[in-house]
Write a protein that holds these residues in place. Sequence first.
Motif, short mmCIF file in Angstrom:
data_model
loop_
_atom_site.label_atom_id
_atom_site.label_comp_id
_atom_site.label_asym_id
_atom_site.label_seq_id
_atom_site.Cartn_x
_atom_site.Cartn_y
_atom_site.Cartn_z
N GLY A 1 1.00 -1.27 -0.07
CA GLY A 1 -0.15 -0.06 -0.40
C GLY A 1 0.88 1.39 0.05
N ASP A 2 0.28 2.65 0.29
CA ASP A 2 0.84 3.22 -0.38
C ASP A 2 1.14 5.03 0.65
N SER A 3 -0.15 4.39 2.06
CA SER A 3 -0.26 5.41 2.99
C SER A 3 0.94 5.94 3.96
N MET A 4 1.90 4.73 3.59
CA MET A 4 2.91 5.78 4.69
C MET A 4 4.10 6.46 3.38
N MET A 5 3.87 6.01 2.20
CA MET A 5 4.77 7.35 1.66
C MET A 5 5.61 8.28 1.98
N PRO A 6 5.92 8.58 1.58
CA PRO A 6 7.27 8.00 0.48
C PRO A 6 8.61 7.12 2.06
N THR A 7 7.73 7.66 3.14
CA THR A 7 9.06 7.04 3.76
C THR A 7 8.85 5.26 3.60
N ILE A 8 7.98 4.54 3.19
CA ILE A 8 7.50 3.61 2.94
C ILE A 8 6.65 2.79 2.27
#
Length: 240
Positions: free
Chosen positions: A152-159
């Motif tokens: 998933g992308d909810s922790m982008m750009p960190t993860i």
Amino acid sequence: MNRYEIRRLNLIRLRDEFCDGKIVNLAKKLNKDQGFVSRLLYIEGKKYKKNIADKLVFDIEKAFNLPRGWLDGLSDDNKMVKQGNDLAGNENDGNSGVKIEVLDVKASCGNGIITDREFVSVLRSIEFTHDFAMKIFGKRSTEYIKVITAKGDSMMPTIKSGANVFVDTKINYFDGDGVYVFVFDNEIYIKRLQMTGTEIIVISDNAIYERWRLDKQLMKNFYIQGKVFIGQNIDYIYFD
């Protein structure tokens, strides 16, 4: 790298080597408020971050009986704090590898994934040389370090989605602000957690996702599985 970042990274080393990787133990060692110490470890740009001032440098070095200038990397003795120690839980001769188990589950950086082993990782373990493992894991016991795959992308750009996330499963409780793997309503998440009063705020680094709160009632279905301390984003390059 500026001096404040050098100090922050060295304070993390002290936490991991002398304080069992726990902010609460580091705060006790320094005789400081846990919330204050937690903010000292915030990355640059994070709201409420505090830099380690010169006076505090002296206090930290005194608390750990370190030579003057150690926290700034200026001491001749600025190697690993404890020399010659194997990683906790591993007996190695310095040349053998250290294997970290990769769990066959993906944790969501989005709306959550049911924890029914539906997703199976291709990897089963990641092996590091002993010296490199000591460098990145410090005094953490590798017995408790696990790797899961983020989705998933909810922790982008960190993860990024597909990243390998290293989790210290020994920290299965709230240990100050940070990124955690937790289960809520039988779904597993990777999110940033922040304590405020009697509530925990669940935060996504991707600004398009809203924060949500867990009060005492909701916490009955909330279980921390571990604290994330390294994220390894993977980018694939395809050649024709």
